[in-house]
Motif scaffolding. Structure first.
Motif, PDB file in Angstrom:
ATOM      1  N   LYS A 202       0.760  -1.320  -0.085  1.00  0.00           N
ATOM      2  CA  LYS A 202       0.096  -0.017  -0.008  1.00  0.00           C
ATOM      3  C   LYS A 202       0.768   1.428   0.122  1.00  0.00           C
ATOM      4  O   LYS A 202       0.579   2.292  -0.852  1.00  0.00           O
ATOM      5  CB  LYS A 202      -0.987   0.069   1.259  1.00  0.00           C
ATOM      6  N   SER A 207      -2.410   6.564  -5.169  1.00  0.00           N
ATOM      7  CA  SER A 207      -3.801   6.622  -5.327  1.00  0.00           C
ATOM      8  C   SER A 207      -4.794   5.570  -6.068  1.00  0.00           C
ATOM      9  O   SER A 207      -4.259   4.665  -6.488  1.00  0.00           O
ATOM     10  CB  SER A 207      -4.330   7.849  -6.211  1.00  0.00           C
ATOM     11  N   LYS A 344      -8.151  -0.489   2.466  1.00  0.00           N
ATOM     12  CA  LYS A 344      -8.391   0.919   2.292  1.00  0.00           C
ATOM     13  C   LYS A 344      -9.024   1.424   3.631  1.00  0.00           C
ATOM     14  O   LYS A 344      -9.234   2.497   3.685  1.00  0.00           O
ATOM     15  CB  LYS A 344      -9.724   1.101   1.249  1.00  0.00           C
TER      16      LYS A 344
ATOM     17  N   ASN B 173      -3.467  13.942  -3.299  1.00  0.00           N
ATOM     18  CA  ASN B 173      -3.127  12.774  -2.681  1.00  0.00           C
ATOM     19  C   ASN B 173      -2.529  12.743  -1.601  1.00  0.00           C
ATOM     20  O   ASN B 173      -2.082  11.759  -0.908  1.00  0.00           O
ATOM     21  CB  ASN B 173      -2.536  11.838  -3.623  1.00  0.00           C
ATOM     22  N   LYS B 257      -7.158   6.476  -1.309  1.00  0.00           N
ATOM     23  CA  LYS B 257      -6.426   5.740  -0.796  1.00  0.00           C
ATOM     24  C   LYS B 257      -7.112   4.980   0.437  1.00  0.00           C
ATOM     25  O   LYS B 257      -7.065   3.853   1.080  1.00  0.00           O
ATOM     26  CB  LYS B 257      -4.985   6.035  -0.487  1.00  0.00           C
TER      27      LYS B 257
END
Lengths: 345, 308
Positions: A202, A207, A344, B173, B257
């Protein structure tokens, strides 16, 4: 009472006008975004006099949710991916196309005439097919990109600059290919390994964007990213250094299909539209626009010659197998949902 | 007192007494149909059994709330522990929305004060200017913001060309981008109610305070702020509550995310999970939190009004 009477009359007049319009022919399409050229819809209207209305969606799952939440009876046709055709048929959302209803059914290429997700093509016709893999900006990283390590164990140049698709099925299927485990696994060690892999990866991902998967690569927000082949071809037209990978571990293959929905308000128009898309010239226009492959025979002469040599559509010799995303059973899917939420959270 | 207007006009209130129920009917219909009915449906759904791939089975269960509060491991058969996943997601959303609210207040209060102290004929123009961004769809404004902020975007190009920075600022982001996006989206909701309060404020009271040797800071703190407090609270609620459920800014500017409350709920209806009861339960937890918050505000306000 008078105003009420007048209102009733007006309503009746409107209802009559509405049904009059339906007699001339309407067609309501539920389709992916940016996936059919407007010229082609205009051509259909010019040939048949049928008015076309289109709503769009951005994932198979959101389309299914909208249909189940009251969208049935609104739309005539939709364009689900392979595994979603199977799910929709299982949920009883699809109407059956009787033998002989589609005059051009013979144009379907033999390899797509009897797919596992819709045996005998009872509910669907091929629309486009292609692959889901990833692309790398070769200006940023010039090493070997044909490995899923790019996503799950990236080189320093790409770490922290990778965009993933915001799509559980395709991300987890690609991760399964990387680990060499089956999709919809029930083996606890394998599932733990899958969970651990995603947790560890991750930090390397910047994104999760699906509808802007092309744009983030072109703009430089991401230096590598999961993407569909045709979308990547379009990205390359805007930025030449974007290179599509066919990993040796394998990659995801998909096919989108036009399906006839149950309770279609304009069933006849829907059949005409499907026949229209089964003509090689028309489906070739979609391929020329979307940069994906069609599933018909006899389209070659209408296709943009560049498509035949498109690097995004022609895997190199060392490429791994192309696999469809599988639809898991309920208990297995619950674990995959949990893994996705863990990713997530 | 500035608060006097709220209780005024009892004679005028009787004018439409005979027709009152009929005149209120449209409002009641709208309230019941588009507010109460959907909320009741959500409440009912949150106690039903989930149907695989979306939908509900009409069998009552607490499974959705169990999933929210208890962690039973990856395979669902570990002994239950407290589930931190969703608490983390909620806390992240509250934190983001809170920061966006504070940012809006810091920028919004002086703006509103400025507008309210302009000559009367130019005030309408200032208010009009504040609303201009609302002519453009929120999605487009959020995408434009991403375009401006991105690593190779105009803002970074400008900063680098002036020599202020050497490497681009990484904003897109990140959480900062989300806060900026929320702040930008909802700032007018802060400015307008505060403006309405400050405009009604009687500036003779500030002069009186100054005559009694109050410093400017004391005047602001003890005279102006208490008088415009209803506007400030309304503004904070109007920014905080929609920020809490926002998913456009987190998705586009934050890169999706991490789940926020809004995107977690969206995933249950539109994503692979297809778990409508759980989505409904998460929405009910959010609704309960917001209601408690509003009740605390309302009670404080009543207490402030009751105190001499």
């Amino acid at each position: 009472m008078k105003p009420i009477k007048r209102m009733t009359q007006t309503a009746m007049a409107l209802a009559l006008m509405a049904s009059g319009a339906a007699a001339e022919g309407d067609l309501v399409i539920y389709h992916w975004f940016e996936y059919i050229p407007q010229d082609l819809l205009d051509k259909f209207t010019a040939e048949t006099g049928i008015n076309v209305t289109m709503d769009t969606y951005d994932s198979n799952e959101s389309m299914l949710a909208a249909l189940k939440a009251g969208g049935m009876g609104t739309y005539d046709v939709a364009v689900p991916g392979d595994y979603m055709v199977k799910i929709m048929a299982g949920e009883g959302l699809l109407d059956t196309i009787a033998d002989g209803e589609l005059a051009n059914k013979g144009n379907i290429a033999p390899e797509w005439a009897d797919p596992s997700f819709d045996p005998g093509r009872k509910h669907s016709i091929p629309y486009q097919w292609g692959s889901t893999s990833f692309s790398v900006d070769s200006d940023v990283y010039s090493g070997d990109i044909n490995t899923t390590d790019i996503l799950f164990n990236p080189p320093a140049e790409l770490a922290g600059k990778i965009n993933m698709l915001d799509a559980q099925g395709e991300v987890l299927a690609t991760a399964a290919l990387h680990l060499g485990i089956p999709q919809c696994s029930t083996d606890r060690e394998q599932l733990k390994a899958l969970n651990d892999l995603l947790q560890a990866s991750k930090d390397n991902w910047v994104s999760f964007n699906s509808d802007t998967a092309k744009e983030v690569l072109v703009s430089g927000d991401a230096a590598a990213g999961m993407i569909w082949d045709g979308f990547s071809a379009k990205a390359r037209e805007e930025k030449a250094s974007i290179t599509y990978a066919f990993p040796t571990q394998g990659y995801v293959v998909w096919m989108d299909n036009v399906v006839l929905l149950n309770d279609a308000p304009n069933r006849d128009s829907a059949i005409k539209f499907m026949d229209f898309l089964l003509e090689p010239e028309n489906i070739a226009a979609v391929s020329n626009f979307a940069r994906y492959a069609d599933g018909l025979t006899g389209t070659a002469e209408f296709l943009d010659p560049a498509l035949a040599t498109l690097p995004e559509a022609n895997p190199h010799d060392g490429a791994g197998p192309g696999v469809f995303v599988e639809a898991c059973d309920e208990a297995t899917q619950a674990v995959y949902d949990q893994i996705w939420t863990n990713l997530k959270k | 007192m500035a608060g006097g207007a709220a209780t005024g006009g009892s004679a005028a209130a009787d004018t439409y007494k005979s027709a009152r129920h009929w005149l209120l009917l449209p409002s009641w219909l709208v309230l019941v149909l588009v507010v109460l009915a959907p909320v009741c449906m959500m409440l009912i759904y949150s106690f039903l059994t989930k149907e695989f791939r979306g939908g509900v089975i009409w069998e009552p269960t607490l499974a959705a709330y169990d999933q929210f509060f208890f962690d039973r491991g990856l395979f669902g058969d570990d002994p239950p522990k407290i589930e931190w996943t969703y608490i983390t997601i909620f806390w992240r959303s509250i934190w983001q929305a809170g920061l966006a609210t504070i940012l809006s207040l810091i920028i919004g209060f002086p703006t509103a004060y400025f507008i309210a102290t302009r000559p009367e004929r130019t005030r309408a123009l200032w208010v009009f200017l504040v609303t201009i961004p609302y002519w453009v769809n929120l999605l487009i404004r959020t995408v434009s913001m991403k375009f401006l902020l991105r690593d190779q975007g105009p803002m970074n190009d400008f900063l680098i060309s002036t020599g202020l920075i050497d490497d681009p600022l990484r904003i897109v982001n990140t959480n900062l981008a989300v806060q900026l996006g929320l702040f930008y989206s909802y700032l007018p909701f802060m400015v307008l109610p505060i403006y309405a309060s400050v405009e009604r404020y009687n500036f003779a009271m500030s002069e009186a305070a100054a005559d009694l040797y109050a410093t400017k800071w004391t005047t602001l703190r003890r005279i102006v702020l208490p008088a415009v407090k209803p506007g400030v609270i309304a503004g904070c609620i109007l920014v905080f509550v929609p920020s809490l459920g926002a998913f456009l800014a987190p998705d586009l500017l934050g890169g999706a995310k991490n789940f926020m409350i809004g995107s977690l709920i969206e995933e249950q209806f539109k994503g692979n999970a297809g778990n409508w009861p759980f989505g409904a339960a998460a929405a009910m937890v959010l609704l309960t939190m917001v209601l408690i918050l509003l009740m605390i505000f309302a009670r404080q306000q009543r207490r402030a009004e009751a105190s001499p």
